[in-house]
Scaffold this active site. Structure first.
Site, PDB file in Angstrom:
ATOM      1  N   ILE B 130      30.886  67.939  48.201  1.00  8.98           N
ATOM      2  CA  ILE B 130      31.467  67.037  47.377  1.00  8.98           C
ATOM      3  C   ILE B 130      32.285  67.703  46.791  1.00  8.98           C
ATOM      4  O   ILE B 130      32.099  68.450  45.769  1.00  8.98           O
ATOM      5  CB  ILE B 130      30.929  65.545  47.491  1.00  8.98           C
ATOM      6  CG1 ILE B 130      30.217  65.319  48.143  1.00  8.98           C
ATOM      7  CG2 ILE B 130      31.971  64.125  46.679  1.00  8.98           C
ATOM      8  CD1 ILE B 130      30.397  64.182  49.086  1.00  8.98           C
ATOM      9  N   ASP B 131      33.263  68.429  46.886  1.00 11.49           N
ATOM     10  CA  ASP B 131      34.317  69.384  45.423  1.00 11.49           C
ATOM     11  C   ASP B 131      35.580  68.490  44.915  1.00 11.49           C
ATOM     12  O   ASP B 131      36.140  67.606  45.733  1.00 11.49           O
ATOM     13  CB  ASP B 131      35.040  70.636  46.070  1.00 11.49           C
ATOM     14  CG  ASP B 131      33.302  71.527  47.098  1.00 11.49           C
ATOM     15  OD1 ASP B 131      32.374  71.406  46.776  1.00 11.49           O
ATOM     16  OD2 ASP B 131      34.032  72.252  47.910  1.00 11.49           O
ATOM     17  N   TYR B 132      35.070  68.031  43.605  1.00 10.12           N
ATOM     18  CA  TYR B 132      36.094  67.266  43.177  1.00 10.12           C
ATOM     19  C   TYR B 132      36.786  67.504  41.787  1.00 10.12           C
ATOM     20  O   TYR B 132      35.582  68.212  41.593  1.00 10.12           O
ATOM     21  CB  TYR B 132      35.721  66.320  43.066  1.00 10.12           C
ATOM     22  CG  TYR B 132      34.067  66.294  41.828  1.00 10.12           C
ATOM     23  CD1 TYR B 132      33.141  66.096  42.474  1.00 10.12           C
ATOM     24  CD2 TYR B 132      34.473  66.121  40.480  1.00 10.12           C
ATOM     25  CE1 TYR B 132      32.000  66.241  41.484  1.00 10.12           C
ATOM     26  CE2 TYR B 132      33.406  65.459  39.724  1.00 10.12           C
ATOM     27  CZ  TYR B 132      31.966  65.990  39.807  1.00 10.12           C
ATOM     28  OH  TYR B 132      31.178  66.272  39.156  1.00 10.12           O
TER      29      TYR B 132
END
Lengths: 202, 249
Positions: B130-132
């Site tokens: 999960i890249d954010y």
């Protein structure tokens, strides 16, 4: 020659890589002649118990392994699912295994809700008896585990080592020529290398 | 007792070499990936994470030859991410000796893939990244395709989606912090750990042992770091290290 049994599950290549690094000859195969002519067998595996038994059956390996291991007393090392397949029965799929050792494979039901299943990561073991597998190994070894089911041995004297994850479970067994390790020696650095090297020694 | 968290060096592959980015940008050359893995092997690292940052952006398959070379001497668990776009690709990667595949872009366009891989290799082999980052408008959002495509989801929403889709582990990757030594995003880590049952690995911003301790306290199952393992500060000279007193085992 060591044959790593290829039944289309898990990671036979990692084991071959480590044996190669140790200078130990091995092959990945499901060929009956290869299995019959080897000095020892490794049954690897990651995945579902039922899928594992089905694959062994489809490859015609059930009878062959029985003959080699139980009659010819060929050393066999089961790793992770491979270890569980050596037991009589598993709650994963509720079906019979190879039954080479008097033990059952059960699902973790941990009291401590904060403990996640699968038990995944590095953990230690407490050795319960002498074995060729653990001769001259490093002190305080640690091993890499990934599993949701554990083994319950009927005979205390078969237990090679135990590990604690909320409760103690059997992380290694040995009954005569039949060895099992719940963790992955092939992914446990020098600590795993020592065990594989010992298994492959005559 | 709960397991000690894993300390996981992250190696980025770019144009066949080992690179390091800052906030997912400006890749700078670090060295030969095979050599780096050899050093991490000698240092007995808990786990290795290898990410090819070109595959998804350029829509190409993993560099199988390079992965095979890397894995053949990696005697620890290895996760690989980059270009895992189908079950067939994942299978090829597993056959090389990789334990886990990291899924990001497929979370957007092919969630079935997570369940399909899990059905054969087990959910523990499927890791959702999960890249954010925080936008100028609209708050913090998850991104796909190496941080280039903004999704409509918050990282919290995507974590729940990933778990439902069949991920067995989450890597929470703070784009804004990557390569900055600002410390992990402990606040979001804590939230995600509370939202999902599966293990959560935190990534982005690690600088020192205190960061690892804070993440452990917040419930991380692992802490991933790049810069602090491949650079020596203050000038970011390349120096691969893995200080023994940093790990928990």
């Amino acid at each position: 020659m060591t044959t790593i049994i290829n039944y289309n599950l898990g990671n036979p290549k990692s084991i071959k890589n480590m044996l190669g690094y140790l200078g130990i000859d091995s092959r990945i195969s499901a060929n009956h002649n290869d299995i019959s002519s080897s000095d020892r067998l490794i049954l690897p595996g990651v995945g579902h118990f039922q899928h594992g038994m089905e694959q062994l059956e489809q490859l015609g390996l059930l009878e062959l392994l029985k003959k080699e291991v139980l009659e010819n007393k060929k050393p066999i090392l089961g790793i992770c699912l491979g270890m569980q397949l050596l037991t009589k029965y598993s709650e994963e799929g509720n079906l019979a295994g190879l039954g080479f050792i008097d033990a059952q494979t059960k699902k973790f039901e941990l009291q401590d809700a904060s403990l996640k299943v699968p038990h995944m990561g590095w953990n230690t073991v407490a050795f319960q008896k002498e074995s060729k597998l653990i001769q001259n190994i490093s002190e305080n070894p640690r091993y890499y585990f990934v599993h949701s089911y554990y083994i319950d041995c009927a005979n205390q004297e078969d237990i090679l080592c135990t590990t604690n994850y909320g409760e103690d479970f059997v992380s290694g067994f040995q009954h005569q020529n039949i060895f099992g390790l719940q963790f992955h020696p092939e992914k446990s650095h020098i600590f795993g290398m020592e065990l594989l090297a010992n298994f492959c020694k005559n | 007792m709960a397991l000690q968290p894993r300390i996981i060096p992250v190696l980025l592959l770019h144009k066949g070499g080992l690179y390091k980015t800052k906030q997912f940008k400006n890749p700078s050359y670090v060295g030969d990936p095979i050599n780096a893995v050899r050093i991490f092997n000698e240092k007995e690292v808990d786990e290795l994470l290898i990410l090819d940052i070109d595959c998804s952006k350029e829509n190409k398959e993993p560099n199988y030859t390079l992965i095979e070379e890397i894995v053949s001497e990696a005697f620890m668990p290895v996760g690989y991410g980059g270009g895992i776009s189908s079950l067939a690709v994942a299978q090829k990667v597993f056959q090389l000796g990789v334990e886990k595949v990291i899924i990001n872009t497929a979370l957007q366009n092919n969630q079935q893939l997570l369940a399909d891989i899990g059905a054969i290799y087990g959910a523990q082999a499927v890791v959702a990244s999960i890249d954010y980052k925080k936008g100028f408008v609209g708050g913090t959002k998850a991104y796909f395709t190496n941080g280039t495509k903004k999704s409509g989801h918050t990282p919290q929403e995507l974590a729940i989606i990933a778990e439902k889709a069949g991920a067995g582990e989450i890597i929470l990757n703070a784009i804004d912090r990557e390569g900055t030594y600002r410390g992990f995003d402990i606040n979001l880590l804590q939230q995600i750990v509370g939202l999902v049952q599966i293990p959560v690995v935190v990534s982005g911003g690690a600088s020192n042992k205190a960061d690892f301790d804070a993440a452990k306290q917040a419930g991380a199952s692992g802490m991933a770091a790049g810069s602090m393992f491949v650079y020596q500060r203050p000038h970011n000279a390349v120096l691969i290290s893995y200080p023994r007193n940093y790990f928990y085992l």
